[in-house]
Design a protein around this motif. Structure first.
Motif, short mmCIF file in Angstrom:
data_model
loop_
_atom_site.label_atom_id
_atom_site.label_comp_id
_atom_site.label_asym_id
_atom_site.label_seq_id
_atom_site.Cartn_x
_atom_site.Cartn_y
_atom_site.Cartn_z
N GLU A 1 0.68 5.08 -1.02
CA GLU A 1 0.14 6.43 -0.88
C GLU A 1 1.24 7.43 -0.60
O GLU A 1 1.03 8.63 -0.72
CB GLU A 1 -0.83 6.46 0.31
CG GLU A 1 -2.27 6.45 -0.09
CD GLU A 1 -3.15 6.59 1.12
OE1 GLU A 1 -2.95 7.53 1.90
OE2 GLU A 1 -4.03 5.72 1.29
N ARG A 2 2.38 6.95 -0.16
CA ARG A 2 3.44 7.87 0.21
C ARG A 2 4.42 8.11 -0.93
O ARG A 2 5.43 8.73 -0.75
CB ARG A 2 4.16 7.35 1.46
CG ARG A 2 3.30 7.47 2.72
CD ARG A 2 4.04 7.07 3.96
NE ARG A 2 4.06 5.63 4.16
CZ ARG A 2 5.16 4.90 4.28
NH1 ARG A 2 6.33 5.48 4.21
NH2 ARG A 2 5.07 3.62 4.46
N ARG A 3 4.12 7.57 -2.11
CA ARG A 3 5.02 7.78 -3.25
C ARG A 3 4.97 9.21 -3.73
O ARG A 3 4.00 9.93 -3.52
CB ARG A 3 4.63 6.82 -4.38
CG ARG A 3 5.36 5.51 -4.31
CD ARG A 3 5.47 4.88 -5.69
NE ARG A 3 4.14 4.68 -6.29
CZ ARG A 3 3.42 3.56 -6.15
NH1 ARG A 3 3.91 2.56 -5.45
NH2 ARG A 3 2.26 3.44 -6.73
N ASN B 1 -3.05 15.43 -0.87
CA ASN B 1 -2.36 16.10 -1.97
C ASN B 1 -2.77 15.48 -3.30
O ASN B 1 -2.94 16.18 -4.31
CB ASN B 1 -0.85 16.02 -1.79
CG ASN B 1 -0.36 17.06 -0.79
OD1 ASN B 1 -1.05 18.04 -0.52
ND2 ASN B 1 0.83 16.83 -0.24
N GLU B 2 -2.91 14.18 -3.29
CA GLU B 2 -3.31 13.48 -4.51
C GLU B 2 -4.71 13.95 -4.94
O GLU B 2 -4.96 14.22 -6.12
CB GLU B 2 -3.30 11.96 -4.24
CG GLU B 2 -3.65 11.08 -5.40
CD GLU B 2 -2.68 11.20 -6.58
OE1 GLU B 2 -1.62 11.84 -6.42
OE2 GLU B 2 -3.03 10.68 -7.64
N LEU C 1 -13.38 15.12 -0.37
CA LEU C 1 -14.80 14.96 -0.71
C LEU C 1 -15.07 15.51 -2.10
O LEU C 1 -15.83 14.94 -2.89
CB LEU C 1 -15.66 15.66 0.34
CG LEU C 1 -15.50 15.12 1.76
CD1 LEU C 1 -16.32 15.92 2.76
CD2 LEU C 1 -15.91 13.65 1.80
N LEU C 2 -14.39 16.61 -2.40
CA LEU C 2 -14.54 17.20 -3.73
C LEU C 2 -14.01 16.25 -4.79
O LEU C 2 -14.58 16.12 -5.88
CB LEU C 2 -13.77 18.52 -3.75
CG LEU C 2 -14.39 19.68 -4.50
CD1 LEU C 2 -15.80 19.96 -4.04
CD2 LEU C 2 -13.53 20.93 -4.30
N GLU C 3 -12.93 15.59 -4.46
CA GLU C 3 -12.35 14.63 -5.41
C GLU C 3 -13.33 13.49 -5.65
O GLU C 3 -13.62 13.11 -6.80
CB GLU C 3 -11.01 14.11 -4.87
CG GLU C 3 -10.21 13.27 -5.85
CD GLU C 3 -10.68 11.82 -5.94
OE1 GLU C 3 -10.72 11.28 -7.07
OE2 GLU C 3 -11.02 11.23 -4.89
N GLU C 4 -13.88 12.98 -4.54
CA GLU C 4 -14.81 11.87 -4.66
C GLU C 4 -16.02 12.27 -5.52
O GLU C 4 -16.48 11.51 -6.37
CB GLU C 4 -15.27 11.47 -3.25
CG GLU C 4 -16.08 10.20 -3.19
CD GLU C 4 -16.58 9.93 -1.76
OE1 GLU C 4 -15.88 10.28 -0.79
OE2 GLU C 4 -17.68 9.36 -1.64
#
Ligand SMILES: Cc1cc2nc3c(=O)[nH]c(=O)nc-3n(C[C@H](O)[C@H](O)[C@H](O)COP(=O)(O)OP(=O)(O)OC[C@H]3O[C@@H](n4cnc5c(N)ncnc54)[C@H](O)[C@@H]3O)c2cc1C
Ligand code: SF4
Ligand code: SF4
Lengths: 479, 459
Positions: free
Chosen positions: B188-190, B222-223, B445-448
């Motif tokens: 996740e930190r990439r 951010n992702e 939540l919007l992403e989901e």
């Protein structure tokens, strides 16, 4: 004396609630009135009546004066430690002790903030009616001391109409209770005497107050006028029409411009010379007719337009704007002198014209926002206290304004109190014979004069020398 | 006896040279903040909005009192720099007082300048200062080093060392260790892709500002922003040379380093803005967007272009019609249901510093079956305040308590907030009370909800 006293105070409240550092005392040198600041010897923050009583006894034992303080929003310097004594800051005594919805009564500590009491009972369909514009900050203790009013005083009365009982630490250090929950009782009305006594009779440690049912329907109208004087005339007509609005407030253009530039902007029209805010509340069936009566009264005074708040959110915005108005004036200059005087309503138009003339003559920036329905004017003068010449003009204009009000049968304060600010203007309305019973009442509670000294009652020299003709409401120049 | 028109005891300095004659601190404050302190008319309307005043009842710990102290020092009427420093750092910098102030006092700005002026007198002693300075100057803004530190923490967490540390460390340090969020897995930190093309019809192109703490602790946020923006029809660029915004430094009184960082970001983003290559620079951390939008306080007009280009990602999405029809265009996103009770909590740096309160709520209510539950205390500071929960753990906990009470009452399954510090603080607080509610950024939540979505499919 002071080292021993401070040591004792620390014993009573502990180090963290006894403030003595230079900067701490500096921050407490004034309240909402930044003129005549005075640093206290120490500031203590008690949490209970027992602590207050112990503090008072310690002060008395060593002959130190003590001054109660709420949120320090007072505008007459009532919470200044005028003789450099101990400030008893009530902000930590901020618990609501009981809400009795059935009997519409709340019991609160003095540091409870006015608006927070209303918020706490809103879900029960109740509110605490006195609503000073400072209600988001000021405390019930301060309200009791100043007998504070607000825009809705017109219909609901001032603090005195809503206080049923009080617990107070007397200046001798004893704890006494006055009044009762029912509000009626045999014997003297001590509660009535204490409300409005500006902290000179003792320190209120608990108040039992009346709660009021939230009205079923509310309508708020904005009526636009060419100038303040026309708006004042409309106020007269509205009152004569027999309608009793919940509030009748006038805001002039300079004030509206300042508010609309602030975080409290509510879309008030900046085109009008003055806006009259009319609030009507009660049963829905009555409001339609009342709105028509208001419309007729305002049209007879050639109002430019009438707008009605569309919904509760807009109504709240209007009131937030009205209540942020004083502070918004801060945009115009570093200091603000909020005057407070009352005239019989019929004289409002003439007095406002006079106030404008006085400020123009003294080259001062004036704005007006006031409780027109009560004849309670608040000329706000913007200035910079660092300019001695301007300060002198502010003081001179203030005096002339008060004299003009008194000359038409008015009084020198409507709701902000006398404090240090108006103390030496008491002669405008009272002669020695009027002041004497006041002094005797004070002395009965506060014989050593250690409790909030230097407030309300003029210094002895003035009393003795005052003009014997200065009785009642006759205007008499002093000094 | 004092009379109303008595002269003020010590005449205030009215010129910079008078002030300088009192003390170097007075001279500096006079020059930098005095004029702004004059906006305060001492009305007190801000008092109850201030968490530290509510906790202490002390005038000196209120906005009005702090401004009075600042002004008193600037005018040479007061000489108590230790108290000024204590109060400047006990202040959360939450700026709730600005939202309450009718007079328009620019509190955040004068606070930063005061902190810079009194920095050396700040409490905690030289060692704490040195460590804090080292962290802020040498670690946070350098990705490699922060990454290393975070990697070590992750290892410690995985090895169960944190629990041990909490047991053996003295209470205040253990408290600090407890606050650290669980470090995400390395994946996740990439780094994020430098360019992500819009999905479906293209609406424009934006840059994503990553921040320094965000990628390490909240890379997933951010992702999520990157994915949502692409689905909504925006090309997303992530300039590699971008750096830390400098907010933590400025809040700690290190305006020098903050300005350096700001200037660096100007060199990265200004050319892109000038070429018209991007429509906006979007930020997921409220603290960063607030700082970037006020760059002019630090570096004057050099910061104007960048400040003008920066937007909070939620505010931007709401405005451009991610979930609503805007000027006849269908909503950009199609949203699947998330049947959860959600409380939104306002980060100070969104609501008080940028006046953004409606947009995040609008986006959340657009998600079908998501029940947005109001709670009693959304606008008050949570006590995170940058690194405040590390420097003042006790006050931070007192400030957080009423919010946890309110959240407990509202019983949400998810608490949504749009700032990394707040998310950590609230999550730690909830966990401490044994609550099962999870904390998420609204963009997550919007992403989901938008996983099946391409631009324009939201009709
Ligand atoms: C922006 C603004 C708007 C205002 N609008 C209004 C308004 O619409 N109507 C109005 O009436 N006033 C108004 N005021 C004046 C002021 O807010 C009121 O007088 C208020 O009641 C003061 O409350 P406080 O808690 O700030 O008291 P303080 O200012 O701290 O004290 C006021 C007085 O009360 C005494 N006191 C405080 N606590 C106690 C106690 N526990 N026991 C005994 N005495 C005590 C103090 O000694 C002092 O004399 C306004 C002020 C401001 C700054
Ligand atoms: S920034 Fe927050 S903590 Fe600081 S004075 Fe303002 S309201 Fe209080
Ligand atoms: S509300 Fe603004 S003007 Fe009033 S005391 Fe607070 S900072 Fe000063």
């Amino acid at each position: 004396m002071s080292a021993a006293l401070l040591a004792r105070l620390r014993e009573i409240v502990g180090d963290d609630r006894c403030l003595t550092r230079e900067g701490e005392l500096f921050a407490y040198e004034c309240d909402g009135l930044t003129l005549s600041p005075k640093r206290p010897l120490a500031v203590v923050l008690p949490v209970s009546a027992e602590e207050v009583a112990a503090i008072v006894r310690a002060c008395r034992a060593l002959g130190a004066s003590f001054v109660p303080r709420g949120a320090g929003t007072g505008l007459s310097g009532g919470a200044h430690a005028t003789e450099g004594g101990i400030l008893i800051e009530c902000s930590r005594m901020n618990r609501i002790l009981e809400i009795d919805a059935e009997n519409r009564v709340a019991v609160v500590q003095p540091g409870v903030v006015n608006a927070e009491l209303s918020a706490a009972v809103a879900s029960l369909g109740l509110f605490y009616a006195p609503d000073p514009s400072s209600q988001q900050a000021c405390t019930i203790g301060g309200n009791v001391a100043e007998n504070s009013g607000g825009p809705h005083t017109l219909k609901y009365g001032t603090t005195t109409n809503h206080v049923l009982a009080l617990e107070m630490v007397l200046p001798d250090g004893s704890v006494q209770r006055f009044g009762n929950r029912i509000g009626e009782g045999p014997g003297f009305d001590f509660v009535g005497a204490i409300v409005g006594s500006e902290g000179t009779l003792g320190i209120v440690t608990e108040a039992t107050v009346r709660l009021t049912a939230i009205p079923q329907a509310v309508e708020t109208l904005l009526v636009l006028f060419e100038d303040v004087v026309a708006a004042c005339r409309a106020v007269g007509r509205i009152i004569r029409s027999g309608v009793v609005p919940a509030a009748l407030e006038i805001v002039d253009r300079r004030t509206i411009e300042a508010v609309e530039a602030s975080v409290y902007a509510a879309g008030l029209p900046t085109t009008a010379g003055a806006v009259l805010i009319v609030e009507l509340d009660g049963l829905p069936v009555n409001l339609t007719g009342e709105i028509e009566a208001i419309r007729a009264a305002c049209e007879a005074e050639h109002c430019q337009a009438i707008e009605i708040a569309r919904d509760e959110a807009e109504r709240k915005r209007f009131w937030r704007a009205r209540k942020g108005a004083f502070g918004a004036m801060g945009r115009l200059a570093p200091d603000l002198y909020v005057h407070d005087a009352v005239v019989p309503r019929i004289h409002l138009p003439a007095i406002l014209a006079k106030v404008c003339e006085i400020c123009d003559r003294h080259r001062l920036k004036l704005a007006n926002v006031f409780h027109a329905g009560d004849g309670n004017l608040h000329p706000n003068i913007c200035f910079d206290r660092r300019d001695p010449d301007e300060l002198a003009r502010v003081m001179a204009a203030g005096k002339e304004i008060l004299e003009a009000c008194v000359a038409v049968g008015g009084v020198i304060t409507g709701e902000h109190g006398v404090g240090v600010e108006k103390r030496d203007y008491m002669h405008l309305v009272f002669g020695a014979a009027d002041l004497d019973p006041m002094m005797r009442l004070r002395d009965a509670f506060n014989p050593d004069g250690l409790c909030n000294p230097g407030k309300i009652i003029p210094t002895t020299r003035f009393c003795v020398e005052s003009n014997p003709k200065a009785r009642g409401y006759d205007a008499v120049p002093f000094e | 006896m004092t009379r109303i028109d008595d002269p003020i005891p010590a005449p205030p300095a009215t010129t910079a040279s008078d002030a300088l004659a009192c003390s170097p601190l007075a001279g500096r404050l006079f020059g930098e903040i005095h004029a702004a302190t004059l906006d305060c008319v001492h009305c007190g309307l801000c008092l109850q909005s201030c968490p530290t005043y509510r906790a202490t009842g002390r005038e000196t710990s209120s906005p009005r009192g702090r401004i009075y102290l600042m002004r008193g020092h600037a005018e040479g009427r007061l000489d108590d720099p230790a108290l000024l420093a204590e109060e400047a750092f006990l202040c959360l910098g939450c700026r709730a007082c600005e939202t309450a102030c009718p007079s328009g006092v620019r509190y955040g700005e004068i606070l930063e300048k005061t902190r810079a002026a009194v920095r050396e007198a700040q409490p905690g002693g030289p060692l704490v200062r040195a460590i804090e300075r080292f962290m802020l100057r040498e670690v946070v803004p350098r990705r490699g080093r922060l990454g290393l530190l975070v990697g070590l923490l992750a290892l410690a967490q995985r090895l169960g060392l944190m629990a041990l540390a909490q047991r053996i460390l003295p209470a205040p340090l253990a408290e600090r260790a407890r606050l650290l969020p669980r470090i995400p897995a390395a994946a996740e930190r990439r780094r994020m892709p430098a360019f992500t093309p819009a999905i479906g019809p293209r609406r424009g192109r934006v840059a994503l500002f990553e921040g320094c703490v965000m990628p390490e602790f909240f890379g997933r946020v951010n992702e999520a922003a990157r994915l949502v923006l692409a689905r909504a029809g925006w090309d997303v660029v992530v300039p590699e040379r971008q750096g830390c915004c400098g907010a933590l430094h400025a809040h700690a009184g290190d305006l020098e380093r903050a300005s350096e960082l700001a200037r660096h970001n100007v060199t990265v983003f200004d050319p892109m803005l000038a070429e018209g290559g991007i429509d906006a620079i979007l930020v997921t951390s409220a603290g960063c967007s607030a700082a970037l939008r006020e760059l002019e306080h630090w570096i004057g007009s050099d910061g104007r272009a960048l400040a003008g280009g920066v937007r909070d990602v939620l505010d931007f999405l709401a405005e451009v019609g991610a979930v609503d029809s805007v000027s006849g265009r269908a909503p950009a996103l199609a949203l699947a249901p998330i049947p959860r009770r959600v409380c939104y909590d306002d980060p100070c740096h969104l609501i008080h510093a940028q006046g953004i309160a409606a947009a995040p709520r609008r986006l959340l209510t657009a998600i079908p079956q998501l029940e947005l539950v109001a709670h009693r205390n959304p606008e008050a500071c949570c006590g995170a305040a940058g690194i405040y929960n590390l420097t003042h753990p006790e006050m931070a906990a007192r400030v957080l308590a009423p919010k946890l009470d309110a959240l407990e009452e509202a019983t949400p399954e998810i608490v949504a907030t749009a700032n990394p510090g707040c998310a950590m603080q609230i999550a730690a607080g909830l966990a401490g009370r044994g609550s099962a509610a999870r904390v998420a950024h609204p963009i997550e939540l919007l992403e989901e909800a938008s996983r099946g979505s391409t631009n324009g499919s939201g009709r």
